[in-house]
Design an enzyme around this catalytic site. Structure first.
Site, PDB file in Angstrom:
ATOM      1  N   ASP A   1      46.456 -15.150 -15.984  1.00  6.86           N
ATOM      2  CA  ASP A   1      45.021 -15.036 -16.253  1.00  6.86           C
ATOM      3  C   ASP A   1      44.731 -14.893 -17.743  1.00  6.86           C
ATOM      4  OD1 ASP A   1      42.313 -14.692 -15.970  1.00  6.86           O
ATOM      5  OD2 ASP A   1      42.440 -12.631 -15.240  1.00  6.86           O
TER       6      ASP A   1
ATOM      7  N   ASP B   1      39.092 -19.694 -19.015  1.00  7.49           N
ATOM      8  CA  ASP B   1      39.652 -18.642 -18.159  1.00  7.49           C
ATOM      9  C   ASP B   1      40.488 -19.241 -17.031  1.00  7.49           C
ATOM     10  OD1 ASP B   1      40.208 -16.459 -16.630  1.00  7.49           O
ATOM     11  OD2 ASP B   1      38.124 -15.939 -16.188  1.00  7.49           O
TER      12      ASP B   1
END
Ligand SMILES: *[C@@H]1O[C@H](CO)[C@@H](O)[C@H](O)[C@H]1NC(C)=O
Ligand SMILES: *[C@@H]1O[C@H](CO)[C@@H](O)[C@H](O)[C@H]1NC(C)=O
Ligand SMILES: *[C@@H]1O[C@H](CO)[C@@H](O)[C@H](O)[C@H]1NC(C)=O
Ligand SMILES: *[C@@H]1O[C@H](CO)[C@@H](O)[C@H](O)[C@H]1NC(C)=O
Ligand SMILES: *[C@@H]1O[C@H](CO)[C@@H](O)[C@H](O)[C@H]1NC(C)=O
Ligand SMILES: *[C@@H]1O[C@H](CO)[C@@H](O)[C@H](O)[C@H]1NC(C)=O
Ligand SMILES: *[C@@H]1O[C@H](CO)[C@@H](O)[C@H](O)[C@H]1NC(C)=O
Ligand SMILES: *[C@@H]1O[C@H](CO)[C@@H](O)[C@H](O)[C@H]1NC(C)=O
Ligand SMILES: *[C@@H]1O[C@H](CO)[C@@H](O)[C@H](O)[C@H]1NC(C)=O
Ligand SMILES: *[C@@H]1O[C@H](CO)[C@@H](O)[C@H](O)[C@H]1NC(C)=O
Ligand SMILES: *[C@@H]1O[C@H](CO)[C@@H](O)[C@H](O)[C@H]1NC(C)=O
Ligand SMILES: *[C@@H]1O[C@H](CO)[C@@H](O)[C@H](O)[C@H]1NC(C)=O
Length: 486
Positions: free
Chosen positions: A94, A306
């Site tokens: 992430d 992201d």
């Protein structure tokens, strides 16, 4: 970050079963990478989707979950080993968060016992798929005795304690890595957050008590230990084959065309705002196909890159304008922008203009088709969630077609189109600049002088309910793509 957790929640009653075996299912060629001096290659996988669109079969929840569980795990995952017993845990990679956490044995013990202590908020974590870390039986584990608590933009949380232990990732063993052990979570997996230290949960969530602090997170730890020169990495997020993340280097064979380098900018336009997220300046969004070219909006808006968000999130005005241009209506029941059939968007692309550099992204990646048991199409939903903030989040739907290089030390992000046909490597270590990157045509970036983004909406969007879909669970769509720390 990621995925369709809510679907798990909806059917969680069906998931409580006696899982006695916690042997983690292995990916093919999972950890076979070479560790060379000065960079680290790790492989990651996304669940395969055989269909052109993301499908949600609303007729048989139970089968859907048990048969297609990987399918729900939208995101890029890698296996790591932790502690003296080499416990294998699968974590989401992430770029939108900065803490590294894994589930404790507690999370799985409850599931195993199926006892009265069963904590319903843990039921979305599948222990046999994602593993756990038994910190009590690792004799290299040291607890920090500081509490860990984190919520993500999709409302999931993890809570537990910080500590340090040995971590094997790729082909590299790193000692004394800061990580949190979660006793409770309703996330579906642990996470290795590789963003800025300034968005660590210790900085963010402890700030209320003014006891906020930062610690050395995973990318910085690699620098600290002299394993890479700069806190940097390159993402090759192939959704069908092997995804690859290289810490400390760029693989020139993994992209085609120019590798444009953009300054990372704050997501807040006030003067002296600091950088907290990996975000770059977007100047235009267009919807294009062979016949149409529609300008959704122009100006300056920060875009967060992201990897932990499955699709995307947009401020409401921009999302609404896009939906209007796509002739979608807002379906009240589902909470999505909706239309009858995804196939009408064959060949439609979103075109993003970053400081004059254009990147096109097929709209199909942002759509989800609803089908019934006979595979008849019930409708088509736009998977762009509404962001309460003034920035855009582009997730895997965008990143999967690109090669993305991030230099956290010098606040640079570089983008190129991904090379789909590559067998060989041409890896160059990042020592100073991002090698072979070029400047985009325009230099002005989002900030206190440039912060307006104008979108050209046509008026309020029509709100509908779709009779044919009334059998769908009403609570389904409140969160669809996970977004981090918003
Ligand atoms: C966890 O995932 C495995 C593998 O897909 C599946 O067989 C099992 O049923 C899942 N467990 C639960 C509790 O859903
Ligand atoms: C790690 O890399 C070395 C050198 O490339 C290789 O010989 C070894 O087999 C790799 N080990 C694993 C576990 O992949
Ligand atoms: C854990 O993995 C390391 C590195 O691959 C190896 O040296 C060690 O023997 C393993 N320990 C156990 C208990 O399997
Ligand atoms: C379940 O988890 C929540 C959140 O951490 C906690 O407050 C609650 O006490 C737990 N319940 C049980 C029965 O362990
Ligand atoms: C996770 O738990 C939090 C706190 O209980 C709750 O607000 C949230 O809705 C839950 N999210 C999911 C996806 O289960
Ligand atoms: C969380 O797990 C750790 C390690 O197993 C344990 O020491 C601690 O007591 C647990 N905390 C809670 C609140 O259950
Ligand atoms: C844990 O303790 C180590 C050693 O004191 C420290 O370097 C690290 O920053 C701490 N980590 C956290 C998250 O508190
Ligand atoms: C932006 O930063 C300013 C000044 O630090 C602050 O007052 C404001 O609340 C911030 N805006 C957002 C949306 O965070
Ligand atoms: C939306 O409908 C209008 C009017 O029928 C049409 O001109 C336009 O091309 C449609 N947009 C898309 C993306 O198909
Ligand atoms: C690579 O493959 C993706 C997905 O199939 C496609 O969208 C993209 O256009 C391809 N890129 C290149 C440079 O061919
Ligand atoms: C990178 O740039 C240098 C200098 O312009 C050039 O010699 C080299 O071939 C380039 N490498 C790649 C992989 O494009
Ligand atoms: C943008 O900045 C770069 C580096 O500072 C410079 O080389 C380039 O000429 C500038 N381009 C424009 C259009 O001003």
């Amino acid at each position: 970050m990621f995925n369709l957790n809510l679907l798990f929640t909806l059917v969680s009653v069906l998931l409580i079963s006696n899982v006695k075996s916690f042997e983690i299912i292995d990916y093919d060629n999972e950890i076979d990478d070479n560790f060379n001096q000065n960079y680290l290659v790790i492989h990651a996988k996304r669940s395969f989707k055989d269909d052109k669109y993301n499908h949600y079969d609303n007729y048989n929840d139970h089968d859907f979950v048990s048969d297609n569980i990987d399918y729900l795990s939208f995101g890029f995952f890698t296996n790591i080993q932790i502690g003296s017993n080499n416990d294998t845990v699968r974590v989401l990679i992430d770029t939108g968060s900065s803490d590294f956490w894994v589930a404790d044995y507690n999370v799985c013990k409850n599931e195993e016992d199926d006892n009265d202590d069963y904590n319903s908020t843990s039921s979305s974590y599948n222990c046999s798929l994602y593993g756990y870390f038994d910190s009590e039986n690792s004799n290299t584990f040291i607890s920090n005795h500081t509490s860990f608590f984190l919520t993500y933009g999709d409302s999931t949380y993890a809570s537990g304690t910080f500590g340090r232990d040995t971590v094997t990732i790729g082909n590299l063993t790193v000692n004394d890595v800061n990580l949190a052990i979660a006793n409770y979570t309703n996330s579906s997996s642990g996470v290795i957050g590789i963003g800025y230290e300034s968005t660590e949960s210790t900085d963010f969530f402890h700030s209320i008590s003014k006891e906020n602090f930062e610690y050395i997170n995973f990318p910085q730890k690699l620098v600290e230990d002299g394993l890479i020169y700069k806190a940097s990495y390159s993402l090759y997020l192939d959704e069908r084959g092997d995804a690859e993340i290289i810490f400390g280097a760029v693989d020139h064979n993994k992209y085609v065309g120019d590798l444009y380098e953009f300054p990372i900018v704050p997501t807040n336009s006030s003067k002296n705002a600091s950088i907290t997220r990996i975000s770059i300046t977007l100047n235009e969004i267009e919807i294009i196909d062979d016949n149409i070219q529609m300008l959704v909006g122009e100006g300056y808006v920060p875009v967060v890159l992201d990897s932990g968000t499955t699709f995307a999130a947009f401020p409401i005005g921009i999302a609404e304008t896009m939906a209007e241009y796509l002739n979608m209506t807002y379906n009240d029941e589902l909470g999505y922008y909706f239309t009858e059939n995804c196939s009408i968007y064959e060949g439609t692309n979103l075109r993003f203009n970053f400081q004059g550099a254009l990147f096109e992204s097929p709209l199909s990646g942002y759509l989800m088709e609803f089908i019934d048991e006979d595979e008849d199409v019930l409708g088509c939903a736009l998977q762009i969630s509404i962001d309460a903030e003034d920035f855009i989040i582009l997730g895997d739907a965008f990143l999967k077609d690109l090669y993305t290089v991030i230099d956290l030390d010098d606040n640079k992000a570089a983008l190129a189109y991904r090379n789909n046909d590559t067998e060989t490597n041409d890896i160059e270590v990042i020592i100073d600049e991002i090698p072979n990157s070029t400047h985009p045509p325009l230099n002005e970036t989002f900030g206190s002088d440039n912060f307006l983004f104008t979108f050209y909406n046509l008026g309020p969007i029509e709100i509908t309910t779709t009779a044919g879909l009334s059998t769908l669970p009403v609570s389904l769509p409140t969160t669809i793509a996970k977004v981090t720390l918003s």
